[in-house]
Enzyme design. Sequence first.
Site, PDB file in Angstrom:
ATOM      1  N   GLU A 164       0.792  -1.310  -0.066  1.00  0.00           N
ATOM      2  CA  GLU A 164       0.062   0.030  -0.012  1.00  0.00           C
ATOM      3  C   GLU A 164       0.667   1.358   0.052  1.00  0.00           C
ATOM      4  O   GLU A 164       0.714   2.175   0.871  1.00  0.00           O
ATOM      5  CB  GLU A 164      -0.935   0.073   1.271  1.00  0.00           C
ATOM      6  CG  GLU A 164      -1.889  -1.215   1.061  1.00  0.00           C
ATOM      7  CD  GLU A 164      -3.068  -0.981   2.124  1.00  0.00           C
ATOM      8  OE1 GLU A 164      -3.171  -0.295   3.158  1.00  0.00           O
ATOM      9  OE2 GLU A 164      -4.234  -1.871   1.970  1.00  0.00           O
ATOM     10  N   GLU A 377      -5.089  -8.657   1.105  1.00  0.00           N
ATOM     11  CA  GLU A 377      -5.660  -8.287   2.350  1.00  0.00           C
ATOM     12  C   GLU A 377      -7.198  -7.933   1.903  1.00  0.00           C
ATOM     13  O   GLU A 377      -7.590  -7.391   0.994  1.00  0.00           O
ATOM     14  CB  GLU A 377      -5.308  -6.910   2.717  1.00  0.00           C
ATOM     15  CG  GLU A 377      -3.712  -7.163   3.527  1.00  0.00           C
ATOM     16  CD  GLU A 377      -3.440  -5.796   4.182  1.00  0.00           C
ATOM     17  OE1 GLU A 377      -4.281  -5.030   4.712  1.00  0.00           O
ATOM     18  OE2 GLU A 377      -1.988  -5.639   3.963  1.00  0.00           O
TER      19      GLU A 377
HETATM   20  C1  BGP Z   1      -4.049  -1.913   5.710  1.00  0.00           C
HETATM   21  C2  BGP Z   1      -2.660  -2.351   5.939  1.00  0.00           C
HETATM   22  C3  BGP Z   1      -2.477  -3.434   7.030  1.00  0.00           C
HETATM   23  C4  BGP Z   1      -3.692  -3.453   8.065  1.00  0.00           C
HETATM   24  C5  BGP Z   1      -4.979  -3.174   7.516  1.00  0.00           C
HETATM   25  C6  BGP Z   1      -6.021  -2.813   8.440  1.00  0.00           C
HETATM   26  O1  BGP Z   1      -3.982  -0.756   4.887  1.00  0.00           O
HETATM   27  O2  BGP Z   1      -1.882  -2.787   4.985  1.00  0.00           O
HETATM   28  O3  BGP Z   1      -1.231  -3.534   7.533  1.00  0.00           O
HETATM   29  O4  BGP Z   1      -3.264  -2.741   9.176  1.00  0.00           O
HETATM   30  O5  BGP Z   1      -5.049  -2.277   6.523  1.00  0.00           O
HETATM   31  O6  BGP Z   1      -5.970  -1.514   8.849  1.00  0.00           O
HETATM   32  P1  BGP Z   1      -6.222  -0.942  10.207  1.00  0.00           P
HETATM   33  O7  BGP Z   1      -5.121  -1.710  11.073  1.00  0.00           O
HETATM   34  O8  BGP Z   1      -6.101   0.458  10.136  1.00  0.00           O
HETATM   35  O9  BGP Z   1      -7.669  -1.261  10.649  1.00  0.00           O
END
Ligand code: BGP
Length: 476
Positions: A164, A377
């Site tokens: 990302e 993800e």
């Molecule tokens: C994405 C990231 C992850 C993870 C996920 C959930 O942007 O790549 O590392 O953290 O989001 O986000 P959050 O933890 O802010 O809910």
Amino acid sequence: MKFPEHFLWGAASAAYQVEGAYNTDGKGPSIWDEFSKIPGKTKHNTNGQIAVDFYHHYKEDIVLMAEMGLKAYRFSVSWSRILPNGEGEVNQEGLDFYEKVIDELQKHQIEPILTLYHWDLPEVLQTKYGGWESRHTIDAFVEYCRILFDKFGTKVKYWITFNEQNVFTSLGYRWASHPPNVSDSKRMFQANHIVNLANAKAIQLFHQVVPQGKIGPSFGYGEVYPLTSSPADVLAAVDANQFNNDWWLDVYCRGEYLERIMRLLKQMHIAPDVTIEDKKVLQTGKPDFLGINYYHGGTVKAPDTEKVITGKNFDKIDPYLMAGDAQSNTPESQLFQSVENPYLDKTNWGWEIDPIGFRIALRQVYEKYRLPLIITENGLGAFDKLEGGQVDDQYRIDYLNDHLVQVGKAISDGVPVFGFCAWSFTDLLSWINGYDKRYGFVYIDRDDYSPKSLLRIKKKSFNWYQRIIETNGGKL
Ligand code: BGP
């Protein structure tokens, strides 16, 4: 629902969010180790010093992955565990740790998917050179990659360059809610350009050193809808998709910046400085596939003077909506204005829940770039409750079920998706939201204040995903 044979049913994590052992066995500090010390930047000042201690629990966790039937596990390598100073001397114990993880995964027939950079830059590179604002960091990154390609190139087939890039450059350099805590658009677009060069150079090297492997970035994609069928709103949505998505994906896949956005940035004096040599570099490192991280998209209307989402409250910061403040001089405020979508429900953290948007996203990305896709993800952050030793997370099952159905439909539409990594396998640290925003199939007994017992407890969703994998999606 029909999924391809050998579909990679997986789960994902990132080093800083799971490993802990922040200064163990020679690991150097990362920018997240330092940033999390600034009071108020993270919920309850939580940090990844212990996290869920994957460093010491990896065997136990991988046994659980095997029990679930997982076919793939996406994890990231912490650069400062391999090179405590970001460059120079290699920390053998760091390499040994990842070798043990990879071997353990393979012992259980789980395909490792290795992310090279999931946001934890070695602190020294930040303080000494200015991190991603310096071309020195490109060379350091490529050398770090070379070490991992040489060491694991024969064992690991799938590699992710940057996780990302759109999110970490925006949150780190525009909204000052991630390290290096900067709020400056010009600097953000310049840092982003440096990362683009690092991405292309790493891919180029990979293709020389690991010709049998596959590599690509993981992009945080969200389709943007127009609020109405008014042509002005539709144009705003076209612009928002170009600004939020194509600005990055065009560079990865076509090796060049989108002209329309570049012009706007130039008019605003915030465009990156791109040399003739840089343009050649961007042409040389094209990915073999795209990783897609999908949580949600957004909705926009033609800009007006009303206030829009600013993302100032860290609890509610939404990395996928990079809308600016209509009164301020941001490029977005000239193109579109983010609004609520009246048709979508939201998570406890205000993220829209939009499974059909997933199918749209996959179709759009594939039609534009014609590369194989892997979902790196997708998942639901929720407040889970441990009651009587059990976690009934039916809402997570529903969320994942609905999203996987749309992935299946996209595949039937002709999109070559070869894997799905749920975020995440165990609960883990949410970068700025602490430990209460849980995503895992496995509950971890810890909270924001104490690591507690760190006990692993299978949630209801664990058995559900196990069944989905067993039937290759047949039970969706
Ligand atoms: C994405 C990231 C992850 C993870 C996920 C959930 O942007 O790549 O590392 O953290 O989001 O986000 P959050 O933890 O802010 O809910």
